[in-house]
Enzyme design. Structure first.
Site, short mmCIF file in Angstrom:
data_model
loop_
_atom_site.label_atom_id
_atom_site.label_comp_id
_atom_site.label_asym_id
_atom_site.label_seq_id
_atom_site.Cartn_x
_atom_site.Cartn_y
_atom_site.Cartn_z
CE LYS A 72 -4.01 1.84 2.61
NZ LYS A 72 -4.76 1.68 3.96
CB SER A 147 -8.26 3.52 2.75
OG SER A 147 -7.23 2.93 3.84
CB SER A 171 -8.22 0.60 5.58
OG SER A 171 -9.11 1.68 5.57
N1 GLN Z 1 -13.05 3.90 6.50
C1 GLN Z 1 -12.28 4.38 7.55
C2 GLN Z 1 -12.00 5.73 7.59
O1 GLN Z 1 -12.23 6.41 6.53
C3 GLN Z 1 -11.21 3.69 7.62
C4 GLN Z 1 -9.97 4.00 7.34
C5 GLN Z 1 -8.75 3.23 7.56
O2 GLN Z 1 -8.95 1.99 8.14
N2 GLN Z 1 -7.61 3.57 7.01
O3 GLN Z 1 -11.41 6.47 8.32
#
Ligand code: GLN
Length: 452
Positions: A72, A147, A171
């Site tokens: 990532k 994400s 994410s």
């Molecule tokens: N969807 C969550 C957010 O927007 C999780 C993001 C993540 O785990 N990096 O914060």
């Protein structure tokens, strides 16, 4: 299958060069469509050749010998563009290897490239990348989740063997569910975050995604452990996960919750989860117990103030002076919302109002899970409360945040949680979330293996 492939590579029946070159060809042909990779390592074949030579010469190599690992874009890899899928860091190249990357390289894994994501890990859909949305190879037209969108899509598209994602509030698990792959968020403190560009320091973990449980277990075995560079890592021995996954499990206490059911917007999703719970109970001669979880509907309202505050603080280094651009002037809408929101609630006049209250609620949720795990060994839940939307569909902020209702709970309570495909509803993949107490990843793997 990772286990079989590794055996072939170590025996010289499949060379690391062949393995990497197969993936490179596939990426070249299909990545334009999927947009999972932001960058492909031009030295990957050279590095694979070194592994092959090592095997020829010594008859052995590391645990990840010749496997293609993609990362990532918020985890530092030396000399690769670590943009966090943002214009802010568009021209930033990693100046060092994150601790997880060092460990992968030590075990002869080949870093094949850098993956797309929601900008600075802010998102649940894979749509907020400054370099275009990631497509879902398992359900064309639908969001891949986020994400870690590229981390799940790259696995689903067969672009590499194992990927790394990061999980602050879901994410890794949310895209694993939408793309029908396997992923886990390790317990807080299990894996070093040294070299991760953080979203929210008190919640972030790095974790693996793969098509099979063995691959995920293998990667965790490599990257887990105490770190001298990340003070919150625990000094607990790392089990031999890959060995333990095949031990049979019997007489589990499986937990479901009416509170999960209430939180799940799409009843069909919950029915599928209940079906999976019964399947697991049957296979393992286990009992299903209903657990009360009264505070879980506070999850979203607890998670976001923490993320806003810590993200605001963490992004102060992106002032455009030494590297990159000033974040407020170069980022997208969602990142800006969090910076401005975080700035507001960090003001002295709100001292004790938002962040402190959220921390107190976090404690309540943590205690609730600790209590639950006195009554059951694992908890099963949906990953998201509804099915993935179509890419590009207008979704309001609250609905986007609501995707995280089931996943933030593991981050808030510090436990580990994994996702495994459960089936399809209206052609959309749906995952099952398995939650286990902190540092019980081996139990997660055994349960996942049982359902694989
Ligand atoms: N969807 C969550 C957010 O927007 C999780 C993001 C993540 O785990 N990096 O914060």
């Amino acid at each position: 299958m990772i286990k079989e492939k590794l055996a072939q590579i170590k025996k010289g029946k499949l060379t690391a060069v062949q393995n990497i070159s197969n993936f490179l060809q596939k990426i070249k042909k299909e990545n334009k469509k999927i947009n999972a990779f932001l960058y492909v390592n031009p030295n990957a074949l050279k590095e694979a050749k070194i592994v092959d030579e090592k095997i020829k010469k010594h008859g052995k190599a590391g645990k990840l010998a010749g496997l293609a690992i993609a990362v990532k874009a918020n985890i530092n890899v030396k000399d690769m563009p670590i943009s966090c899928a943002s214009k802010t860091l568009e021209n930033y190249y990693g100046t060092y290897d994150a601790e997880v990357i060092k460990k992968i390289k030590q075990q002869d894994g080949i870093i094949i490239g850098i993956l797309n994501m929601d900008e600075f890990a802010c998102g649940a859909s894979g749509e907020t990348s400054a370099f275009g949305p990631t497509q879902n190879p398992s359900a064309p037209g639908l969001i891949p989740g986020g994400s870690s969108s590229g981390s799940a899509a790259a696995i689903a598209a067969d672009f590499c063997d194992i990927t790394l994602g990061s999980d602050t509030g879901g994410s890794i698990r949310n895209p694993a569910s939408h793309c029908a792959v396997i992923g886990i968020k390790p317990s807080y403190g299990r894996v070093s975050r040294y070299g991760l560009i953080d979203l929210a320091m008190s919640l972030d973990q790095i974790g693996p995604l793969c098509k099979d449980v063995y691959g995920v277990a293998l990667m965790l075995e490599v990257i887990a452990g105490k770190s001298n560079y990340d003070a919150i890592t625990y000094d607990k021995p790392v089990p031999n996960y890959t060995k333990e996954i095949d031990e049979p499990i019997k007489n589990l206490r499986i937990g479901l919750s009416e509170n999960f059911k209430k939180l799940c917007k799409d009843k069909k999703i919950y029915e599928l989860i209940e079906k999976k719970a019964e399947e697991l109970a049957k296979k393992t001669n286990s009992k299903i117990k209903n657990i009360k979880l009264n505070y879980i509907d506070l999850g979203i309202a607890t998670y976001y103030p923490i993320v806003y505050t810590e993200f605001f603080s963490g992004t102060r280094k992106f002032d455009g002076r030494r590297y990159g651009k000033k974040i407020e002037e170069s980022c997208g809408e969602e990142v800006l919302r969090r910076i401005l929101g975080g700035k507001e609630i960090s003001k002295a006049e709100y001292h004790g109002t938002y962040y402190r209250k959220a921390l107190a609620a976090k404690e309540l949720i943590k205690e609730e899970f600790e209590n639950a795990f006195k009554q059951v060994d694992i908890l099963l839940s949906p990953v998201t409360p509804k099915l993935p939307h179509k890419i590009g569909e207008k979704i309001n902020v609250e609905d986007m945040y609501a995707y995280d209702a089931f996943t933030v709970l593991a981050n808030l309570s510090g436990i580990c949680a994994g996702v495994i495909p459960a089936g399809k509803i209206n052609n959309a993949p749906v995952g099952l979330q398995i939650m286990a107490p902190a540092f019980k990843e081996e139990l997660l793997f055994k349960v996942m293996r049982c359902l694989e």
